[in-house]
Write an enzyme that holds these catalytic residues in place. Structure first.
Site, mmCIF file in Angstrom:
data_model
loop_
_atom_site.group_PDB
_atom_site.id
_atom_site.type_symbol
_atom_site.label_atom_id
_atom_site.label_comp_id
_atom_site.label_asym_id
_atom_site.label_seq_id
_atom_site.Cartn_x
_atom_site.Cartn_y
_atom_site.Cartn_z
ATOM 1 N N SER A 1 0.768 -48.503 7.962
ATOM 2 C CA SER A 1 1.726 -47.709 7.191
ATOM 3 C C SER A 1 1.565 -46.215 7.465
ATOM 4 O O SER A 1 0.462 -45.737 7.743
ATOM 5 C CB SER A 1 1.438 -47.989 5.719
ATOM 6 O OG SER A 1 1.918 -46.976 4.898
ATOM 7 N N TYR B 1 -3.482 -47.980 -1.672
ATOM 8 C CA TYR B 1 -2.703 -48.700 -0.655
ATOM 9 C C TYR B 1 -2.923 -48.066 0.725
ATOM 10 O O TYR B 1 -3.202 -48.763 1.706
ATOM 11 C CB TYR B 1 -1.220 -48.663 -1.036
ATOM 12 C CG TYR B 1 -0.301 -49.202 0.030
ATOM 13 C CD1 TYR B 1 -0.101 -50.568 0.172
ATOM 14 C CD2 TYR B 1 0.353 -48.343 0.914
ATOM 15 C CE1 TYR B 1 0.742 -51.070 1.155
ATOM 16 C CE2 TYR B 1 1.189 -48.836 1.894
ATOM 17 C CZ TYR B 1 1.383 -50.198 2.014
ATOM 18 O OH TYR B 1 2.201 -50.692 2.997
HETATM 19 C C1 UGA Z 1 7.292 -46.999 1.517
HETATM 20 C C2 UGA Z 1 6.817 -48.435 1.220
HETATM 21 O O1 UGA Z 1 7.054 -48.757 -0.136
HETATM 22 C C3 UGA Z 1 5.378 -48.645 1.564
HETATM 23 O O2 UGA Z 1 5.067 -50.024 1.419
HETATM 24 C C4 UGA Z 1 5.149 -48.171 2.970
HETATM 25 O O3 UGA Z 1 3.894 -48.417 3.429
HETATM 26 C C5 UGA Z 1 5.508 -46.698 3.042
HETATM 27 O O4 UGA Z 1 6.915 -46.606 2.788
HETATM 28 C C6 UGA Z 1 5.189 -46.075 4.376
HETATM 29 O O5 UGA Z 1 6.068 -45.677 5.104
HETATM 30 O O6 UGA Z 1 4.040 -45.921 4.669
HETATM 31 P P1 UGA Z 1 7.617 -44.839 0.127
HETATM 32 O O7 UGA Z 1 7.745 -43.836 1.204
HETATM 33 O O8 UGA Z 1 7.054 -44.399 -1.163
HETATM 34 O O9 UGA Z 1 6.762 -46.085 0.576
HETATM 35 O O10 UGA Z 1 9.080 -45.472 -0.036
HETATM 36 P P2 UGA Z 1 10.141 -45.461 -1.226
HETATM 37 O O11 UGA Z 1 9.640 -46.194 -2.416
HETATM 38 O O12 UGA Z 1 11.421 -45.915 -0.638
HETATM 39 O O13 UGA Z 1 10.234 -43.923 -1.626
HETATM 40 C C7 UGA Z 1 10.844 -42.980 -0.786
HETATM 41 C C8 UGA Z 1 10.911 -41.647 -1.490
HETATM 42 O O14 UGA Z 1 11.744 -41.749 -2.629
HETATM 43 C C9 UGA Z 1 9.561 -41.141 -1.988
HETATM 44 O O15 UGA Z 1 9.473 -39.780 -1.675
HETATM 45 C C10 UGA Z 1 9.615 -41.321 -3.505
HETATM 46 O O16 UGA Z 1 8.967 -40.267 -4.180
HETATM 47 C C11 UGA Z 1 11.098 -41.261 -3.783
HETATM 48 N N1 UGA Z 1 11.523 -42.114 -4.935
HETATM 49 C C12 UGA Z 1 11.284 -43.433 -4.912
HETATM 50 C C13 UGA Z 1 12.167 -41.524 -6.003
HETATM 51 O O17 UGA Z 1 12.374 -40.300 -6.053
HETATM 52 N N2 UGA Z 1 12.587 -42.321 -7.040
HETATM 53 C C14 UGA Z 1 12.363 -43.676 -7.034
HETATM 54 O O18 UGA Z 1 12.773 -44.351 -8.026
HETATM 55 C C15 UGA Z 1 11.706 -44.246 -5.949
#
Ligand code: UGA
Length: 315
Positions: free
Chosen positions: A126, A152
């Site tokens: 990741s 994680y």
């Molecule tokens: C994702 C995956 O969930 C992980 O399993 C993976 O390993 C990771 O990508 C990775 O690339 O390493 P994440 O980047 O947190 O993690 O993905 P999202 O949950 O889609 O979030 C993307 C962005 O949106 C983040 O900056 C988060 O802060 C933001 N977000 C997310 C919000 O502002 N509101 C939400 O309700 C959810």
């Protein structure tokens, strides 16, 4: 008897990978414990298309069960290890569970694989292994030292280390893929694209963490699958599999609104623990060694993701 094992086959990336392998005419064993981290109904839906194929053998079970692993892996040449407890932010709540599943589970699978004549072991890592990277040091390449800020991210970093160790000590050929926030049809319901699209469809409020200026290198699912297949065929060591482009969460919401032709009701809440501020991949190594190149633009990817939601109604 199967040619290939895919762990986490009922998950987002795992189900797409299996679909691609089956299309190539390969025999695939899919292992998944249908963990209730998110809806089992969602996972069953991911499995539907796979279960229709005679070359697919679904096994419900855990990567922590070494006896089961021995039984499955005895006939397998290639292992794609995608099973994990996912979710960067959620891992803050239950670090021990993440260590058990994502670290110990990986070690058990590596150990059975090295004893069973597996030819190649691909590990889903990741972008979260990098942790906080200063703006002037982006985009990141694989030689940057990991510095995770969530259980994680640490578990994935350790998974990579164990792959390296099994290669050096036991000669098991391994490759680790650092996926950058994958999106598209079947994306997990707890991830930003899925959450936002579902809520906007239902006229519900979406929550943006922090000020929304955090950026992500969002990578479309078919590019991730292609990168994974290429890496397993030709790669060794660690590869960033990203789009090499990034947008902020605010820009992402603008794009979703434009494509859905609908305004989002936005609530800004506090930045979440474990969330890194920026991710942005350098993909020169994957380009050079594997011939990898992302093909689906963020706009096209969102269109396909939205279309999928229209076809698949979830509560
Ligand atoms: C994702 C995956 O969930 C992980 O399993 C993976 O390993 C990771 O990508 C990775 O690339 O390493 P994440 O980047 O947190 O993690 O993905 P999202 O949950 O889609 O979030 C993307 C962005 O949106 C983040 O900056 C988060 O802060 C933001 N977000 C997310 C919000 O502002 N509101 C939400 O309700 C959810």
């Amino acid at each position: 008897m199967s040619d290939i094992l895919v762990t986490g086959c009922a998950g987002f990336i795992g189900s797409h990978l299996c679909e691609n392998l089956l299309k190539q005419g390969l025999k695939v064993a899919g292992l998944d414990n249908l963990d209730p981290y998110y809806s089992t109904e969602w996972k069953e839906n991911n499995l539907k298309v796979l279960k229709k194929q005679s070359n697919f053998n679904f096994i419900k079970g855990s990567i922590l069960d070494s006896n089961l692993l021995k039984d499955i892996i005895k006939d397998v040449e290639i292992v794609y290890h995608l099973a994990a407890l996912p979710g960067v932010r959620n891992s803050i709540k239950t670090p021990v569970k993440y260590c058990e599943t994502d670290v110990l589970g990986t070690i058990k699978l590596l150990d059975v694989s090295r004893n069973m004549d597996v030819k190649k072991f691909a590990f889903a890592s990741s972008s979260s292994v990098y942790g906080e990277v200063p703006e002037n040091e982006l985009p990141v390449s694989e030689d940057r030292k990991p510095n995770p800020i969530s259980p994680y991210g640490l578990a994935k970093t350790q998974g990579e280390e164990w792959c390296k160790m099994f290669e050096e000590v036991y000669g098991l050929k391994t490759v680790s893929l650092r996926y950058f926030t994958v999106f598209g049809p079947r994306q997990r319901p707890d991830e930003a694209f899925s959450k936002f699209i579902m809520r906007i469809m239902k006229d519900e409020e979406i929550e943006i963490y922090g000020d929304g200026n955090q950026t992500r290198d969002f990578t479309y699912i078919s590019d991730i699958v292609n990168g994974t297949l290429l890496a397993c065929e030709k790669g060794n060591g660690i590869y960033n599999i990203g789009s090499n482009k990034r947008i902020s969460v605010n820009e992402m919401v603008d794009l979703i609104e434009k494509i859905m032709n609908k305004k989002a009701q936005i609530k800004y809440i506090e930045k979440q623990l474990g969330d890194v501020t920026h991710t942005w991949s350098k993909i020169d190594k994957a380009k050079r060694d594997l011939g990898y190149g992302p093909k689906v633009s963020i706009e096209e990817g969102i269109k396909r993701h939205v279309e999928w939601f229209k076809m698949n109604k979830f509560k």
